[in-house]
Design an enzyme around this catalytic site. Structure first.
Site, PDB file in Angstrom:
ATOM      1  N   ASP A   1      39.341  41.483  27.405  1.00 15.86           N
ATOM      2  CA  ASP A   1      39.682  43.425  27.026  1.00 15.86           C
ATOM      3  C   ASP A   1      39.919  42.790  25.398  1.00 15.86           C
ATOM      4  O   ASP A   1      39.329  44.594  25.364  1.00 15.86           O
ATOM      5  CB  ASP A   1      41.189  43.148  27.724  1.00 15.86           C
ATOM      6  CG  ASP A   1      41.188  43.773  29.175  1.00 15.86           C
ATOM      7  OD1 ASP A   1      40.517  43.196  29.641  1.00 15.86           O
ATOM      8  OD2 ASP A   1      42.660  43.554  29.922  1.00 15.86           O
TER       9      ASP A   1
ATOM     10  N   CYS B   1      34.648  35.526  32.313  1.00 20.36           N
ATOM     11  CA  CYS B   1      34.846  36.751  31.497  1.00 20.36           C
ATOM     12  C   CYS B   1      33.442  36.714  30.175  1.00 20.36           C
ATOM     13  O   CYS B   1      32.592  38.041  30.240  1.00 20.36           O
ATOM     14  CB  CYS B   1      36.059  37.605  31.271  1.00 20.36           C
ATOM     15  SG  CYS B   1      37.296  37.374  31.954  1.00 20.36           S
TER      16      CYS B   1
ATOM     17  N   GLU C   1      50.733  42.108  29.264  1.00 21.98           N
ATOM     18  CA  GLU C   1      51.081  43.786  30.872  1.00 21.98           C
ATOM     19  C   GLU C   1      51.650  42.966  31.909  1.00 21.98           C
ATOM     20  O   GLU C   1      51.874  41.436  32.322  1.00 21.98           O
ATOM     21  CB  GLU C   1      49.662  43.059  30.958  1.00 21.98           C
ATOM     22  CG  GLU C   1      48.190  43.708  29.862  1.00 21.98           C
ATOM     23  CD  GLU C   1      47.375  43.829  30.704  1.00 21.98           C
ATOM     24  OE1 GLU C   1      46.369  44.457  29.968  1.00 21.98           O
ATOM     25  OE2 GLU C   1      46.639  42.892  31.296  1.00 21.98           O
TER      26      GLU C   1
ATOM     27  N   SER D   1      48.259  46.676  33.094  1.00 19.96           N
ATOM     28  CA  SER D   1      46.991  46.060  32.858  1.00 19.96           C
ATOM     29  C   SER D   1      45.843  47.443  33.852  1.00 19.96           C
ATOM     30  O   SER D   1      46.408  48.550  34.229  1.00 19.96           O
ATOM     31  CB  SER D   1      46.453  44.642  34.403  1.00 19.96           C
ATOM     32  OG  SER D   1      45.451  45.380  35.397  1.00 19.96           O
TER      33      SER D   1
ATOM     34  N   CYS E   1      36.553  41.831  34.956  1.00 18.31           N
ATOM     35  CA  CYS E   1      36.869  42.105  36.073  1.00 18.31           C
ATOM     36  C   CYS E   1      35.921  43.484  36.527  1.00 18.31           C
ATOM     37  O   CYS E   1      35.649  44.582  35.684  1.00 18.31           O
ATOM     38  CB  CYS E   1      37.775  42.416  35.687  1.00 18.31           C
ATOM     39  SG  CYS E   1      39.219  40.649  35.461  1.00 18.31           S
TER      40      CYS E   1
END
Length: 566
Positions: free
Chosen positions: A129, A55, A450, A476, A200
């Site tokens: 995130d 990421c 999550e 999520s 993602c």
């Protein structure tokens, strides 16, 4: 004694010339920064580079590009790094407890670096995130000029001639466990679903929050969803942001101008219009608390209820983030929502006089990836808050990814995510069940994991149309189905979810925003009198400190401010 701000101003004025600061200048010289340059704007460049996940893999290169932009604009760039946690790699494991905790650690580390080095402005490179809300929380505390650079999404993979994302892998895991997908097929999908680096590919939490940056106005519009592997374009954008930070250091405004009530409401509208993640509610509330803005859960979900979904993005739609970029990017959504009076176009941006001016040349919605308000993909946003006897302080559900609006059934109670996964793997979950997973809240987890492994298993096993889930944990952005999270108060703090027993009837009623436990008050009182909290999972270290200080999910799960008195 001088106020703290005056102490900092005095120290900064002496940095370039005063004999007492010779030690500091000596270190700056070793970095190639001569004393005369220290009178120019000093810009902190924070990034969350890590090689533990794809990421944020381009963050170092982007941070260097930001620094080059700062230097070319006449400023001094001081770079530093902070942490990031992979939600995907920790999913379904104890490691997921670190994810939400990392938000606070990242925010604290950025704030502490500013306390130490007293930057004139900051640029924060963000991606996966928790880095996005953490950057915003830190900038709200610091309240100096700031720009946020999003590092870009991953491209979709391809499997059997159709686009796939990490969500397909997780749901395939569930299908494999249920005997509906072979091991060879799972391995083939695993190998192609994530073809390169970046966040993602779907409109999961990272891209939800990335798009929110453009609605807030704290990043120049149009660049958020440029693919992470388009490094040339991303470096150009990063350099412009570095130069912009030098300009803002001289004239302002400071970060809270882009984190006020109007900006946060604009961001919520954008999140709803794109079918974004439930985590966004948690994060916007946390940013509001840090920015001293009055904002509440029900207000955010009311915005969602009146905002049509005009982005056709997975998991509730068909396309991925880079498809929206190809269709004109986030400015397409911003401009359409401004035209419809749902976003305040007079709000400022770091790149220009107003949000409306900055997106005035955005193309019209193409009708496939982005829709006009008159012909939305769905009539209302998918984030709804529920209240009732099971969640007096609120709970959150995302309905953009399901057509179900009501479920009543018997509770199947699990004390942890692992217990529920075991039951799913052994085929002990039945159609009609309401799965209740407790002790996974902010304090109880600790860390509010999550539960994508559970929700994906439910969907992969073909139980999505008949089974629901209720938890004090969270989900999520890739979660689909009738899944209720953020139940407050959480179990370890004596919330009603702690008192649920197998077989109790639970009703999820989206239309009436209700989450009801069908147990008489007197019986609940008897259960509460006999209840005691479970022993803490962590008694030492950062997770124990977090558990002792974290607040309710209904208020953003922020840490309490502790005043220490002599």
């Amino acid at each position: 004694m001088r106020p703290w701000a005056e102490e900092r101003r005095r120290a900064r004025r002496g940095l370039a010339h005063e004999p007492a600061r010779a030690g500091a200048r000596s270190h700056f010289r070793s970095l190639g920064i001569e004393p005369g340059r220290l009178e120019a704007p000093i810009v902190g460049v924070a990034s969350s580079w890590t090689r533990t996940m794809p990421c944020n893999l381009n963050h170092s290169e982007l941070a260097f590009a930001v620094a080059a932009g700062v230097e070319e604009a006449g400023g001094v760039a001081l770079g530093f790094n902070t942490i990031a946690v992979s939600d995907n790699q920790t999913q379904g494991t104890p490691g997921m407890r670190a994810s939400l905790v990392s938000r606070e650690v990242i925010a604290d580390s950025i704030e502490l670096m500013d306390v130490a080095h007293d930057f004139d402005a900051l640029v924060v490179v963000v991606g996966c995130d928790k880095t996005v809300p953490a950057a915003l929380m830190a900038l709200a505390r610091i309240d100096k000029p700031g720009v946020v650079v999003y590092s870009g999404p991953m491209r979709a993979g391809s499997w059997h001639s159709r686009p796939v994302t990490i969500l397909d892998v997780w749901e395939a895991v569930g299908a494999h466990a249920a005997g509906r997908l072979g091991g060879l097929e799972l391995a083939e999908l695993e190998a192609v679903a994530c073809p390169g680096h970046g966040t993602c590919a779907g409109n999961f939490t990272a891209n939800t929050m990335g798009m929110a940056l453009e609605f807030l106005g704290i990043t120049p519009p149009g660049e958020t969803l440029v693919p992470a592997d388009d490094l040339a374009q991303r470096k150009v954008h990063a350099g412009r942001c570095g130069a912009l930070a030098v300009e803002l250091a001289g004239r302002g405004p400071s970060a809270r101008a882009f984190l006020d009530r109007r900006a946060l409401r604009n961001a919520m509208t954008g999140i709803a219009a794109s079918g974004g993640s439930t985590n966004a509610l948690l994060h916007l509330l946390a940013v509001a608390r840090e920015a001293d803005v009055e904002l509440h859960l029900d207000e955010l979900t009311e915005i969602s209820a009146r905002t049509p979904v005009i982005a056709n993005l997975t998991p509730s739609g068909r396309h991925v983030a880079t498809d929206l970029q190809d269709a004109g990017g986030v400015p397409v959504l911003i401009a359409e929502l401004i035209r419809g009076g749902l976003v305040d176009g007079d709000a400022p941006t770091v790149a220009g006089p107003s949000l409306a001016a900055a997106t005035a040349h955005a193309p019209a919605p193409d009708g496939e990836v982005a829709a006009p308000l008159g012909r939305p993909f769905k009539p209302a946003g998918g984030l709804v808050s529920l209240r009732g006897s099971l969640a007096p302080d609120g709970a959150v559900i995302k309905v953009a990814g399901t057509d179900r609006r009501h479920h009543e059934g018997p509770a199947r109670v699990f004390e942890s995510e692992e217990d529920c996964l075991e039951a799913l793997g052994e085929g002990r979950v039945r159609p009609g069940d309401v799965l209740v997973i407790r002790n996974e809240g902010p304090a109880g987890g600790p860390g509010m994991r999550e539960l994508l492994a559970v929700t994906a298993s439910v969907m992969g096993a073909g139980l999505g149309p008949t089974v629901s889930l209720v938890t004090d944990g969270r989900f999520s952005g890739a979660t689909r189905g009738l899944m209720v999270g953020h139940v407050s108060p959480e179990a370890v703090r004596g919330g009603p979810i702690a008192l649920v027993r197998d077989g109790d009837r639970i009703t999820i009623d989206v239309e009436n925003r209700a989450l009801v436990l069908d147990v008489e008050d007197a019986e609940l009182a008897r259960r509460l009198a006999a209840w005691s909290p479970p022993p803490p999972r962590c008694e030492h270290g950062v997770l124990a400190r977090y558990a002792s200080l974290v607040g309710s999910a209904s208020d953003g799960a922020v840490l309490a401010a502790v005043a220490v008195r002599a």
